[in-house]
Design an enzyme around this catalytic site. Structure first.
Site, PDB file in Angstrom:
ATOM      1  N   ASP A 153       2.489  -5.314   3.227  1.00 45.05           N
ATOM      2  CA  ASP A 153       2.056  -5.272   1.866  1.00 45.05           C
ATOM      3  C   ASP A 153       1.343  -6.782   1.857  1.00 45.05           C
ATOM      4  O   ASP A 153       2.194  -7.539   2.343  1.00 45.05           O
ATOM      5  CB  ASP A 153       2.847  -5.077   0.951  1.00 45.05           C
ATOM      6  N   LYS A 202     -11.202 -13.698  12.237  1.00 41.41           N
ATOM      7  CA  LYS A 202     -10.168 -13.738  11.127  1.00 41.41           C
ATOM      8  C   LYS A 202      -8.833 -13.073  11.544  1.00 41.41           C
ATOM      9  O   LYS A 202      -7.717 -13.554  11.168  1.00 41.41           O
ATOM     10  CB  LYS A 202     -10.777 -12.657  10.158  1.00 41.41           C
ATOM     11  N   ARG A 221      -1.830 -11.241   8.155  1.00 41.45           N
ATOM     12  CA  ARG A 221      -1.579  -9.731   8.531  1.00 41.45           C
ATOM     13  C   ARG A 221      -1.258  -9.857  10.000  1.00 41.45           C
ATOM     14  O   ARG A 221      -0.038  -9.636  10.502  1.00 41.45           O
ATOM     15  CB  ARG A 221      -2.618  -8.947   8.455  1.00 41.45           C
TER      16      ARG A 221
HETATM   17  P1  IMP Z   1      -2.799  -4.232   0.588  1.00 41.21           P
HETATM   18  O1  IMP Z   1      -1.847  -5.089   1.069  1.00 41.21           O
HETATM   19  O2  IMP Z   1      -3.628  -3.135   1.243  1.00 41.21           O
HETATM   20  O3  IMP Z   1      -1.993  -3.380  -0.844  1.00 41.21           O
HETATM   21  O4  IMP Z   1      -3.953  -5.433  -0.072  1.00 41.21           O
HETATM   22  C1  IMP Z   1      -3.369  -6.048  -1.387  1.00 41.21           C
HETATM   23  C2  IMP Z   1      -4.824  -6.519  -1.920  1.00 41.21           C
HETATM   24  O5  IMP Z   1      -4.631  -7.982  -1.630  1.00 41.21           O
HETATM   25  C3  IMP Z   1      -6.249  -6.217  -1.645  1.00 41.21           C
HETATM   26  O6  IMP Z   1      -6.620  -5.387  -2.246  1.00 41.21           O
HETATM   27  C4  IMP Z   1      -7.018  -7.549  -1.440  1.00 41.21           C
HETATM   28  O7  IMP Z   1      -7.459  -7.939  -2.853  1.00 41.21           O
HETATM   29  C5  IMP Z   1      -5.858  -8.514  -1.208  1.00 41.21           C
HETATM   30  N1  IMP Z   1      -5.915  -8.989   0.343  1.00 41.21           N
HETATM   31  C6  IMP Z   1      -5.011  -8.782   1.292  1.00 41.21           C
HETATM   32  N2  IMP Z   1      -5.165  -9.160   2.341  1.00 41.21           N
HETATM   33  C7  IMP Z   1      -6.496  -9.692   2.338  1.00 41.21           C
HETATM   34  C8  IMP Z   1      -7.239 -10.329   3.317  1.00 41.21           C
HETATM   35  O8  IMP Z   1      -7.231 -10.183   4.512  1.00 41.21           O
HETATM   36  N3  IMP Z   1      -8.532 -10.513   2.870  1.00 41.21           N
HETATM   37  C9  IMP Z   1      -8.795 -10.547   1.536  1.00 41.21           C
HETATM   38  N4  IMP Z   1      -8.191  -9.853   0.377  1.00 41.21           N
HETATM   39  C10 IMP Z   1      -6.900  -9.422   0.934  1.00 41.21           C
END
Ligand code: IMP
Length: 200
Positions: free
Chosen positions: A69, A173, A179
């Protein structure tokens, strides 16, 4: 060993498969499991949400699970949007709407707008739960630059870079991202505990 990565995001899956290449692993994703349950991410922290994903999927299939997350945390906004990053401008908000809301919120603050991406990766099996973190520090700029990546990438410049994440090649990246760092830390722990083994 079979492992489920609790995501439908093909970009994340590619990244994780790459990181775990060379290990004795068959990685499945939620796209391979047509009856995958809906996951309600109602935690207040990245850690809670990451564990909600990995526990929900482990409880359903009984196969070891990895989940993550992530989100953006902006210093001048006291850590917002944080766990609400995906739905910052509303439930089904687009990346553009979220970015525009962020720039509106920041318009009364002077630059630099220091920020960080945070990721919590988790692993769950029948007798182990492991969590690992990764961060990427940088700043939010007020113009959109670049076409790559997703989310807040076009307005985020990592520390020591003069390009936004959306102007970097994916490989670059993936070398510096929150991540990748979280997954690397998780991989180290899994190796230490001998849950993960190299392919012979
Ligand atoms: P999730 O981990 O997929 O729930 O991501 C949550 C939100 O955080 C995404 O929809 C993006 O808005 C933001 N986010 C997370 N990681 C990144 C990244 O590597 N680049 C840009 N936005 C990110």
């Amino acid at each position: 060993m079979k492992l489920i990565f609790a995501t439908k995001n093909k970009g994340k899956l590619k990244e994780v498969k790459n990181l775990f290449a060379g290990f004795d692993l068959e990685i499945l994703s939620l796209n391979d499991l047509p009856d995958a349950p809906e996951i309600i991410e109602d935690g207040k922290t990245f850690e809670e949400n990451s564990l909600i994903k990995s526990r929900t999927i482990f409880n359903k299939y009984g196969i070891p699970v990895i989940a993550d997350d992530s989100g953006l945390s902006v210093e001048q906004l006291n850590g917002a949007p944080g766990v609400y990053s995906a739905r910052y401008a509303g439930k089904n908000a687009t990346y553009k709407e979220n970015n525009e809301k962020l720039l509106r919120e920041l318009s009364s603050f002077p630059p630099p707008h220091k920020a960080k991406f945070v990721c919590c990766a988790s692993y769950v099996d029948s007798n182990t739960e492991i969590i690992a973190f990764g961060e990427l520090h940088g700043e939010i700029i007020t113009e959109f630059r670049g076409e790559n990546g997703f989310g807040f990438d076009p307005i985020f410049v990592p520390e020591d870079y003069d390009k936004t994440l959306a102007e970097l090649f994916l490989e670059e990246k993936n070398r510096i991202s929150h991540r990748a760092k979280a997954m690397n830390n998780l991989r180290t722990e899994l190796l230490k505990r001998r849950i993960l083994r190299y392919k012979i």
